[in-house]
Design a protein around this motif. Structure first.
Motif, PDB file in Angstrom:
ATOM      1  N   TYR A 113       4.937   7.968   1.741  1.00  9.27           N
ATOM      2  CA  TYR A 113       5.743   9.089   1.247  1.00  9.27           C
ATOM      3  C   TYR A 113       5.282  10.343   1.974  1.00  9.27           C
ATOM      4  CZ  TYR A 113       8.162  12.182  -2.018  1.00  9.27           C
ATOM      5  OH  TYR A 113       8.996  13.120  -2.578  1.00  9.27           O
ATOM      6  N   VAL A 114       6.197  10.956   2.710  1.00 11.19           N
ATOM      7  CA  VAL A 114       5.863  12.137   3.512  1.00 11.19           C
ATOM      8  C   VAL A 114       6.038  13.383   2.644  1.00 11.19           C
ATOM      9  CG1 VAL A 114       6.366  13.436   5.602  1.00 11.19           C
ATOM     10  CG2 VAL A 114       6.693  10.951   5.575  1.00 11.19           C
ATOM     11  N   ASP A 115       4.921  14.105   2.419  1.00 17.20           N
ATOM     12  CA  ASP A 115       5.038  15.332   1.622  1.00 17.20           C
ATOM     13  C   ASP A 115       4.615  16.582   2.383  1.00 17.20           C
ATOM     14  OD1 ASP A 115       2.362  14.796   1.688  1.00 17.20           O
ATOM     15  OD2 ASP A 115       2.164  14.398  -0.465  1.00 17.20           O
ATOM     16  N   ASP A 116       3.951  16.425   3.524  1.00 17.31           N
ATOM     17  CA  ASP A 116       3.609  17.563   4.382  1.00 17.31           C
ATOM     18  C   ASP A 116       3.524  17.041   5.807  1.00 17.31           C
ATOM     19  OD1 ASP A 116       2.505  19.671   5.810  1.00 17.31           O
ATOM     20  OD2 ASP A 116       1.348  20.392   4.089  1.00 17.31           O
ATOM     21  N   ILE A 117       4.657  17.077   6.498  1.00 11.38           N
ATOM     22  CA  ILE A 117       4.752  16.417   7.793  1.00 11.38           C
ATOM     23  C   ILE A 117       3.775  16.981   8.815  1.00 11.38           C
ATOM     24  CG2 ILE A 117       6.657  17.909   8.534  1.00 11.38           C
ATOM     25  CD1 ILE A 117       5.924  14.234   9.512  1.00 11.38           C
ATOM     26  N   LEU A 120       0.859  -1.173   0.000  1.00  9.83           N
ATOM     27  CA  LEU A 120       0.000   0.000   0.000  1.00  9.83           C
ATOM     28  C   LEU A 120       0.904   1.234   0.000  1.00  9.83           C
ATOM     29  CD1 LEU A 120      -2.924   1.093   0.200  1.00  9.83           C
ATOM     30  CD2 LEU A 120      -2.608   1.200   2.672  1.00  9.83           C
ATOM     31  N   LEU A 121       0.927   1.948  -1.117  1.00 14.02           N
ATOM     32  CA  LEU A 121       1.769   3.133  -1.268  1.00 14.02           C
ATOM     33  C   LEU A 121       0.928   4.361  -0.941  1.00 14.02           C
ATOM     34  CD1 LEU A 121       4.382   4.571  -2.113  1.00 14.02           C
ATOM     35  CD2 LEU A 121       3.607   4.398  -4.502  1.00 14.02           C
ATOM     36  N   VAL A 122       1.288   5.027   0.145  1.00 17.22           N
ATOM     37  CA  VAL A 122       0.530   6.179   0.618  1.00 17.22           C
ATOM     38  C   VAL A 122       1.289   7.455   0.266  1.00 17.22           C
ATOM     39  CG1 VAL A 122      -0.483   7.324   2.623  1.00 17.22           C
ATOM     40  CG2 VAL A 122      -0.392   4.812   2.527  1.00 17.22           C
ATOM     41  N   GLY A 123       0.621   8.354  -0.447  1.00 17.15           N
ATOM     42  CA  GLY A 123       1.263   9.611  -0.824  1.00 17.15           C
ATOM     43  C   GLY A 123       0.425  10.367  -1.819  1.00 17.15           C
ATOM     44  N   GLY A 124       0.773  11.633  -2.031  1.00 10.95           N
ATOM     45  CA  GLY A 124       0.013  12.500  -2.927  1.00 10.95           C
ATOM     46  C   GLY A 124      -0.181  11.889  -4.307  1.00 10.95           C
ATOM     47  N   GLY A 125      -1.429  11.798  -4.728  1.00 13.47           N
ATOM     48  CA  GLY A 125      -1.749  11.173  -5.999  1.00 13.47           C
ATOM     49  C   GLY A 125      -1.147  11.874  -7.198  1.00 13.47           C
ATOM     50  N   LYS A 126      -0.885  13.174  -7.066  1.00 13.86           N
ATOM     51  CA  LYS A 126      -0.342  13.940  -8.198  1.00 13.86           C
ATOM     52  C   LYS A 126       1.176  14.115  -8.108  1.00 13.86           C
ATOM     53  CE  LYS A 126      -4.650  16.494  -8.888  1.00 13.86           C
ATOM     54  NZ  LYS A 126      -5.302  17.819  -8.919  1.00 13.86           N
ATOM     55  N   PHE A 152       4.914  13.564  -8.646  1.00 15.23           N
ATOM     56  CA  PHE A 152       5.740  12.892  -9.646  1.00 15.23           C
ATOM     57  C   PHE A 152       6.593  11.812  -8.991  1.00 15.23           C
ATOM     58  CE2 PHE A 152       9.949  12.563 -11.626  1.00 15.23           C
ATOM     59  CZ  PHE A 152       9.588  12.091 -12.882  1.00 15.23           C
ATOM     60  N   MET A 153       7.116  12.105  -7.793  1.00 11.10           N
ATOM     61  CA  MET A 153       7.999  11.151  -7.115  1.00 11.10           C
ATOM     62  C   MET A 153       7.230   9.897  -6.701  1.00 11.10           C
ATOM     63  SD  MET A 153      11.170  11.054  -6.598  1.00 11.10           S
ATOM     64  CE  MET A 153      12.150   9.683  -6.032  1.00 11.10           C
ATOM     65  N   VAL A 154       6.034  10.070  -6.188  1.00 14.14           N
ATOM     66  CA  VAL A 154       5.229   8.920  -5.779  1.00 14.14           C
ATOM     67  C   VAL A 154       4.880   8.065  -6.996  1.00 14.14           C
ATOM     68  CG1 VAL A 154       3.052   8.171  -4.730  1.00 14.14           C
ATOM     69  CG2 VAL A 154       4.305  10.089  -3.753  1.00 14.14           C
ATOM     70  N   THR A 155       4.565   8.730  -8.111  1.00 11.60           N
ATOM     71  CA  THR A 155       4.266   8.008  -9.351  1.00 11.60           C
ATOM     72  C   THR A 155       5.495   7.226  -9.821  1.00 11.60           C
ATOM     73  OG1 THR A 155       2.630   9.664  -9.997  1.00 11.60           O
ATOM     74  CG2 THR A 155       3.507   8.255 -11.743  1.00 11.60           C
ATOM     75  N   SER A 156       6.682   7.824  -9.711  1.00 14.35           N
ATOM     76  CA  SER A 156       7.923   7.142 -10.107  1.00 14.35           C
ATOM     77  C   SER A 156       8.190   5.930  -9.228  1.00 14.35           C
ATOM     78  CB  SER A 156       9.103   8.118 -10.022  1.00 14.35           C
ATOM     79  OG  SER A 156       8.943   9.196 -10.911  1.00 14.35           O
ATOM     80  N   LEU A 195       8.307   0.067  -8.441  1.00 14.23           N
ATOM     81  CA  LEU A 195       7.857  -1.101  -7.673  1.00 14.23           C
ATOM     82  C   LEU A 195       7.118  -2.089  -8.574  1.00 14.23           C
ATOM     83  CD1 LEU A 195       6.571   0.621  -4.392  1.00 14.23           C
ATOM     84  CD2 LEU A 195       8.585  -0.852  -4.598  1.00 14.23           C
ATOM     85  N   THR A 196       6.259  -1.562  -9.434  1.00 13.79           N
ATOM     86  CA  THR A 196       5.508  -2.421 -10.356  1.00 13.79           C
ATOM     87  C   THR A 196       6.456  -3.184 -11.277  1.00 13.79           C
ATOM     88  OG1 THR A 196       3.621  -0.890 -10.295  1.00 13.79           O
ATOM     89  CG2 THR A 196       3.717  -2.460 -12.130  1.00 13.79           C
ATOM     90  N   GLU A 197       7.485  -2.484 -11.773  1.00 16.65           N
ATOM     91  CA  GLU A 197       8.455  -3.139 -12.657  1.00 16.65           C
ATOM     92  C   GLU A 197       9.260  -4.213 -11.934  1.00 16.65           C
ATOM     93  OE1 GLU A 197      10.743   0.010 -14.340  1.00 16.65           O
ATOM     94  OE2 GLU A 197       9.151   0.643 -15.729  1.00 16.65           O
ATOM     95  N   ASN A 198       9.297  -4.126 -10.599  1.00 15.23           N
ATOM     96  CA  ASN A 198       9.996  -5.136  -9.804  1.00 15.23           C
ATOM     97  C   ASN A 198       9.040  -6.206  -9.271  1.00 15.23           C
ATOM     98  OD1 ASN A 198      13.100  -4.585  -8.937  1.00 15.23           O
ATOM     99  ND2 ASN A 198      12.088  -2.667  -9.528  1.00 15.23           N
ATOM    100  N   GLY A 199       7.855  -6.285  -9.872  1.00 12.09           N
ATOM    101  CA  GLY A 199       6.941  -7.373  -9.556  1.00 12.09           C
ATOM    102  C   GLY A 199       5.967  -7.118  -8.429  1.00 12.09           C
ATOM    103  N   PHE A 200       5.913  -5.881  -7.926  1.00 12.65           N
ATOM    104  CA  PHE A 200       4.977  -5.565  -6.860  1.00 12.65           C
ATOM    105  C   PHE A 200       3.586  -5.267  -7.420  1.00 12.65           C
ATOM    106  CE2 PHE A 200       8.974  -4.664  -4.756  1.00 12.65           C
ATOM    107  CZ  PHE A 200       8.744  -4.996  -3.433  1.00 12.65           C
ATOM    108  N   GLU A 201       2.576  -5.602  -6.645  1.00 11.31           N
ATOM    109  CA  GLU A 201       1.234  -5.080  -6.897  1.00 11.31           C
ATOM    110  C   GLU A 201       1.082  -3.856  -6.000  1.00 11.31           C
ATOM    111  OE1 GLU A 201      -3.439  -6.095  -6.023  1.00 11.31           O
ATOM    112  OE2 GLU A 201      -2.004  -7.757  -6.093  1.00 11.31           O
TER     113      GLU A 201
END
Length: 255
Positions: free
Chosen positions: A53-57, A6-12, A14-18, A23-29
């Motif tokens: 992913y912490v973007d606003d502590i 479960l990847l938690v972080g801002g949907g928009k 760029f870093m979270v998307t990367s 992770l997906t390319e390494n076989g993660f769902e």
């Protein structure tokens, strides 16, 4: 191996998307979510591995308190990504012992993905352990027992009898360690409720209590707890009693 995260972080972001892409390319769902308690609680069949992913502590500190509670109740694995200042602020609220991995920004996404494979492998090993629910209204005692047992067992905690009943409606455990004296719903009452329901009637229960008087012990013998243990016993003795119980179960099942 269950490589769900479960990847938690801002949907928009760029870093979270990367990170999600790597992770997906390494076989993660990868299941993505905002740092929103309500939204996360709505996700069915959530992974036990969280990567945050912490973007606003300042806005996320309350969310981390929620995660701390979830790690106690549901025994999830939490890893975080943040700046050194953000990590320091988090550790003032939550001990670093609660985190499976900590990644300091700027982060190399390829290296992060490699390390997350190790986190998932550790989680896979942990999930093979026997599951124990500790029920006690004393938070300090709950954390103490968890620290004694966590190396060998999956340990879940509940601070009241009714919370334990609610937890067991959705989760299976191999053993319950039950306090005797608790407000509202006492240990003996909890055990009566467990024995009266088909779904929980066969769960092994050990009392773990300070009450050593004969009257208290006799009161629960008819409910057939596996053992009646005292909180004053040394940690090694408590662990030995639990180890012996599971060994006897193994002999019974395969004998």
């Amino acid at each position: 191996m269950d490589k769900r995260v479960l990847l938690v972080g801002g949907g928009k972001s760029f870093m979270v998307t990367s990170i999600a892409k790597e992770l997906t390319e390494n076989g993660f769902e990868v299941i993505r979510a905002e740092a929103d308690v309500t939204a996360i609680e709505r996700i069915e069949n959530r992974p036990s591995v969280y990567l945050v992913y912490v973007d606003d502590i300042d806005e996320m500190l309350d969310f981390f308190v929620y995660l701390k509670d979830k790690s106690v109740e549901d025994d999830i694995s939490i890893s975080i990504i943040g700046s050194s200042d953000e990590i320091e602020k988090i550790n003032k609220k939550i001990s670093k012992d609660y985190f499976a991995a900590v990644f300091e920004r700027p982060v190399n996404v390829k290296e992060l993905a490699r390390q997350m494979i190790g986190v998932v492998e550790q989680e896979e090993v942990r999930l093979q352990k026997k599951r124990i629910l500790v029920v006690d209204d004393d938070g300090t005692m709950l954390r103490t027992i968890k620290s004694w047992l966590s190396e060998k067992y999956q340990v879940f905690m509940s601070n009241s009898g009714m919370n334990a009943i609610t937890f067991l409606a959705k989760n299976k455990v191999d053993l319950i360690l039950l306090d005797y004296e608790m407000p509202v719903t006492t240990g003996p009452k909890v055990l009566e409720m467990l024995r009266s329901e088909p779904a929980t009637s066969s769960i092994p229960v050990m009392f773990l209590t300070v009450k050593s008087d004969k009257e208290s012990v006799m009161q629960v013998l008819s409910l057939k707890p596996e053992k009646y243990l005292l909180k004053t016993m040394p940690p090694a003795e408590l662990l030995a009693n639990i180890d012996e119980f599971f060994e006897q179960q193994k002999i019974k099942n395969y004998g």
